[in-house]
Design a protein around this motif. Structure first.
Motif, PDB file in Angstrom:
ATOM      1  N   CYS A  27      -3.061  -6.189  -6.805  1.00 45.59           N
ATOM      2  CA  CYS A  27      -2.563  -5.663  -5.361  1.00 45.59           C
ATOM      3  C   CYS A  27      -1.643  -4.611  -5.733  1.00 45.59           C
ATOM      4  O   CYS A  27      -0.769  -4.399  -6.718  1.00 45.59           O
ATOM      5  CB  CYS A  27      -1.649  -6.637  -4.913  1.00 45.59           C
ATOM      6  SG  CYS A  27      -0.811  -6.180  -3.343  1.00 45.59           S
ATOM      7  N   PRO A  28      -2.039  -3.287  -5.072  1.00 50.99           N
ATOM      8  CA  PRO A  28      -1.327  -2.063  -5.519  1.00 50.99           C
ATOM      9  C   PRO A  28       0.030  -2.132  -4.995  1.00 50.99           C
ATOM     10  O   PRO A  28       0.856  -1.207  -5.495  1.00 50.99           O
ATOM     11  CB  PRO A  28      -2.091  -0.854  -4.619  1.00 50.99           C
ATOM     12  CG  PRO A  28      -2.742  -1.960  -3.491  1.00 50.99           C
ATOM     13  CD  PRO A  28      -3.040  -3.147  -4.025  1.00 50.99           C
ATOM     14  N   ASP A  29       0.723  -3.033  -4.082  1.00 54.12           N
ATOM     15  CA  ASP A  29       1.971  -3.358  -3.806  1.00 54.12           C
ATOM     16  C   ASP A  29       2.867  -3.809  -4.851  1.00 54.12           C
ATOM     17  O   ASP A  29       4.225  -3.949  -4.778  1.00 54.12           O
ATOM     18  CB  ASP A  29       2.161  -4.044  -2.523  1.00 54.12           C
ATOM     19  CG  ASP A  29       1.461  -2.873  -1.253  1.00 54.12           C
ATOM     20  OD1 ASP A  29       1.406  -1.839  -1.384  1.00 54.12           O
ATOM     21  OD2 ASP A  29       0.983  -3.571  -0.494  1.00 54.12           O
ATOM     22  N   THR A  30       2.279  -4.431  -5.789  1.00 50.22           N
ATOM     23  CA  THR A  30       2.761  -5.180  -6.839  1.00 50.22           C
ATOM     24  C   THR A  30       3.874  -4.528  -7.716  1.00 50.22           C
ATOM     25  O   THR A  30       5.013  -4.646  -7.727  1.00 50.22           O
ATOM     26  CB  THR A  30       1.969  -6.280  -7.311  1.00 50.22           C
ATOM     27  OG1 THR A  30       1.449  -7.110  -6.795  1.00 50.22           O
ATOM     28  CG2 THR A  30       2.800  -6.920  -8.626  1.00 50.22           C
ATOM     29  N   THR A  31       3.259  -3.361  -8.088  1.00 49.39           N
ATOM     30  CA  THR A  31       3.820  -2.401  -9.193  1.00 49.39           C
ATOM     31  C   THR A  31       5.136  -1.870  -8.698  1.00 49.39           C
ATOM     32  O   THR A  31       6.306  -2.199  -9.285  1.00 49.39           O
ATOM     33  CB  THR A  31       2.937  -1.221  -9.480  1.00 49.39           C
ATOM     34  OG1 THR A  31       1.856  -2.043 -10.230  1.00 49.39           O
ATOM     35  CG2 THR A  31       3.874  -0.510 -10.551  1.00 49.39           C
ATOM     36  N   PRO A  32       5.256  -1.124  -7.341  1.00 49.35           N
ATOM     37  CA  PRO A  32       6.425  -0.608  -6.803  1.00 49.35           C
ATOM     38  C   PRO A  32       7.442  -1.738  -6.800  1.00 49.35           C
ATOM     39  O   PRO A  32       8.810  -1.675  -6.854  1.00 49.35           O
ATOM     40  CB  PRO A  32       6.068   0.077  -5.727  1.00 49.35           C
ATOM     41  CG  PRO A  32       4.805  -0.352  -5.463  1.00 49.35           C
ATOM     42  CD  PRO A  32       4.103  -0.917  -6.594  1.00 49.35           C
ATOM     43  N   PHE A  33       6.942  -3.082  -6.377  1.00 51.86           N
ATOM     44  CA  PHE A  33       8.049  -4.033  -5.669  1.00 51.86           C
ATOM     45  C   PHE A  33       8.802  -4.625  -7.003  1.00 51.86           C
ATOM     46  O   PHE A  33       9.797  -4.905  -7.204  1.00 51.86           O
ATOM     47  CB  PHE A  33       7.117  -5.281  -5.283  1.00 51.86           C
ATOM     48  CG  PHE A  33       8.005  -6.166  -4.282  1.00 51.86           C
ATOM     49  CD1 PHE A  33       7.935  -6.028  -2.934  1.00 51.86           C
ATOM     50  CD2 PHE A  33       8.447  -7.344  -4.927  1.00 51.86           C
ATOM     51  CE1 PHE A  33       8.632  -6.966  -2.251  1.00 51.86           C
ATOM     52  CE2 PHE A  33       9.101  -8.500  -4.307  1.00 51.86           C
ATOM     53  CZ  PHE A  33       9.357  -7.976  -2.788  1.00 51.86           C
TER      54      PHE A  33
ATOM     55  N   TYR B  49      -3.160  -8.051   6.555  1.00 53.34           N
ATOM     56  CA  TYR B  49      -2.737  -8.341   5.369  1.00 53.34           C
ATOM     57  C   TYR B  49      -2.698  -9.577   4.339  1.00 53.34           C
ATOM     58  O   TYR B  49      -2.551 -10.740   5.182  1.00 53.34           O
ATOM     59  CB  TYR B  49      -1.371  -7.510   5.087  1.00 53.34           C
ATOM     60  CG  TYR B  49      -1.437  -6.144   5.694  1.00 53.34           C
ATOM     61  CD1 TYR B  49      -2.220  -5.049   5.157  1.00 53.34           C
ATOM     62  CD2 TYR B  49      -0.678  -5.771   6.585  1.00 53.34           C
ATOM     63  CE1 TYR B  49      -2.469  -3.935   5.434  1.00 53.34           C
ATOM     64  CE2 TYR B  49      -0.603  -4.452   7.063  1.00 53.34           C
ATOM     65  CZ  TYR B  49      -1.469  -3.401   6.685  1.00 53.34           C
ATOM     66  OH  TYR B  49      -1.434  -2.269   7.110  1.00 53.34           O
TER      67      TYR B  49
ATOM     68  N   ASP C 240       8.973  -7.031   2.135  1.00 54.40           N
ATOM     69  CA  ASP C 240       9.163  -5.469   2.314  1.00 54.40           C
ATOM     70  C   ASP C 240      10.033  -4.750   0.965  1.00 54.40           C
ATOM     71  O   ASP C 240      11.057  -5.305   1.033  1.00 54.40           O
ATOM     72  CB  ASP C 240       9.870  -5.192   3.485  1.00 54.40           C
ATOM     73  CG  ASP C 240       9.981  -3.547   3.664  1.00 54.40           C
ATOM     74  OD1 ASP C 240       9.762  -2.783   2.822  1.00 54.40           O
ATOM     75  OD2 ASP C 240      10.426  -3.261   4.776  1.00 54.40           O
ATOM     76  N   VAL C 241       9.493  -4.040   0.295  1.00 55.84           N
ATOM     77  CA  VAL C 241      10.240  -3.431  -0.881  1.00 55.84           C
ATOM     78  C   VAL C 241      11.308  -3.001  -0.650  1.00 55.84           C
ATOM     79  O   VAL C 241      12.392  -2.832  -1.556  1.00 55.84           O
ATOM     80  CB  VAL C 241       9.536  -2.614  -1.670  1.00 55.84           C
ATOM     81  CG1 VAL C 241       9.121  -1.157  -1.120  1.00 55.84           C
ATOM     82  CG2 VAL C 241       9.887  -2.258  -3.113  1.00 55.84           C
TER      83      VAL C 241
END
Length: 87
Positions: free
Chosen positions: A12-18, A62, A78-79
């Motif tokens: 998931c591309p959202d995992t890294t910034p989270f 999603y 939401d980060v």
């Protein structure tokens, strides 16, 4: 208080910034990679199917990861909410 539980998928591309934001805020959490085992995947689906925090994500098509489950059963998707809670 028990540690928050981060349910995520490595793909998931959202995992890294989270995860980076959790690290920046020095949040200690338990990691659960949902694609690494069927038990982890079922654990995530059970939460997603019953918790109202996922309704908007599901409605928009999603998956709802990464998801941070707090001790009070609150789910953070939401980060940007992380700073409000842990900042």
């Amino acid at each position: 208080m028990s540690k928050p539980i981060l349910l995520f998928a490595n793909l998931c591309p959202d995992t890294t910034p989270f995860v980076a934001e959790l690290a920046r805020l020095k949040v200690d959490y338990e990691s659960v990679e949902i694609m690494s085992s069927m038990a982890n995947f079922k654990r995530f689906l059970k939460l997603r199917d019953r918790h109202p925090a996922f309704e908007q994500a599901k409605g928009n098509g999603y998956i709802g990861i990464p998801a941070l489950l707090l001790a009070d059963e609150q789910v953070i998707l939401d980060v940007h909410q992380l700073k409000d809670i842990f900042g």
